[in-house]
Design an enzyme around this catalytic site. Structure first.
Site, PDB file in Angstrom:
ATOM      1  N   SER A 152       0.813  -1.219   0.000  1.00 20.55           N
ATOM      2  CA  SER A 152       0.000   0.000   0.000  1.00 20.55           C
ATOM      3  C   SER A 152       0.848   1.272   0.000  1.00 20.55           C
ATOM      4  CB  SER A 152      -0.969   0.004   1.182  1.00 20.55           C
ATOM      5  OG  SER A 152      -0.285  -0.067   2.412  1.00 20.55           O
ATOM      6  N   TYR A 153       2.138   1.157   0.292  1.00 21.76           N
ATOM      7  CA  TYR A 153       3.009   2.327   0.123  1.00 21.76           C
ATOM      8  C   TYR A 153       3.008   2.739  -1.347  1.00 21.76           C
ATOM      9  CZ  TYR A 153       7.221   5.168  -0.294  1.00 21.76           C
ATOM     10  OH  TYR A 153       8.107   6.184  -0.573  1.00 21.76           O
TER      11      TYR A 153
END
Length: 229
Positions: A152-153
């Site tokens: 999700s970064y």
């Protein structure tokens, strides 16, 4: 460089290096981070070296903090000339956080800090921007290419680029992103370019990069080197 530049996430890494570069060039760096002691130390160091820096404790996840940050910057010279929306987080070890193993908490905070934080920073800056202001959003290749282990970064950085493109379309100010490649910071892991080298690229984007090339676009290290060699 007679300019007021706001740099978020400036207590270390790229943000700190950019703040120092702005001050070294004669600008006034208005810097923030969540850690009040850490950001005050950076401002004190810059001042001790003859530069101008104003520290504000602010969390980009809180729009009221960001509003106060931008109001502080505008009071210095009446307008803000540059924004570096740099604040970011990475929950986990870079390259070892596959998306299907991410917690909902990590996903939410990546988006809230790395994307919504950029949105809040630019949105709160709008009333205070100089007519020729530039906004720079640091990004990385993970925003555009599927790379395993960035979870999700990577999603949040893609969202941050989309935020920059949206503002570029809607505002008179120049808004763009810079991708310096891998940088030796906790968010990128071991190896990579020194933050001080990357600061030179960001300063170029704030001052000399052609606006037509920056606005709504992503400039990479090759663009920078070609333009400054």
């Amino acid at each position: 460089m007679d300019a007021t530049v706001v740099v978020t996430g400036a207590s270390r890494g790229i943000g700190e290096a950019v703040a120092r570069a702005v001050a070294d060039a004669g600008g006034h760096a208005v810097i923030c981070a969540r850690d009040a002691d850490a950001i005050e130390r950076v401002a004190d160091d810059i001042g001790a070296e003859g530069g101008q820096a104003t520290a504000v404790r602010a969390d980009v996840r809180d729009e009221f903090d960001v509003e106060r940050l931008l109001e502080t910057a505008a009071r210095l010279n009446g307008a803000v000339d540059g924004i570096v929306a740099n604040a970011g987080v990475y929950h986990g070890i870079p390259g070892e956080t596959p998306l299907h193993e991410e917690s909902y908490a990590a996903f939410d905070d990546h988006l809230r800090t790395n994307a919504r934080g950029v949105f809040a920073t630019v949105r709160e800056a709008v009333p205070h921007l100089a007519t020729d202001a530039r906004v720079v959003v640091p990004t990385g290749v993970v925003a555009r290419e599927g790379m395993p282990g960035y979870g999700s970064y990577a999603v949040s950085k893609a969202a941050a680029e989309a935020v920059a493109r949206g503002f570029a379309a809607d505002l008179d100010a120049t808004v763009g992103a810079v991708d310096p490649g891998k940088v030796a910071t906790p968010l990128s892991g071991d190896g990579g370019r020194a933050p001080a080298d990357v600061a030179g690229m960001v300063l170029w984007a704030l001052t000399d990069a052609p606006t037509a090339h920056l606005d709504g676009e992503v400039l990479d290290w090759g663009d920078y080197r070609q333009a400054t060699r």
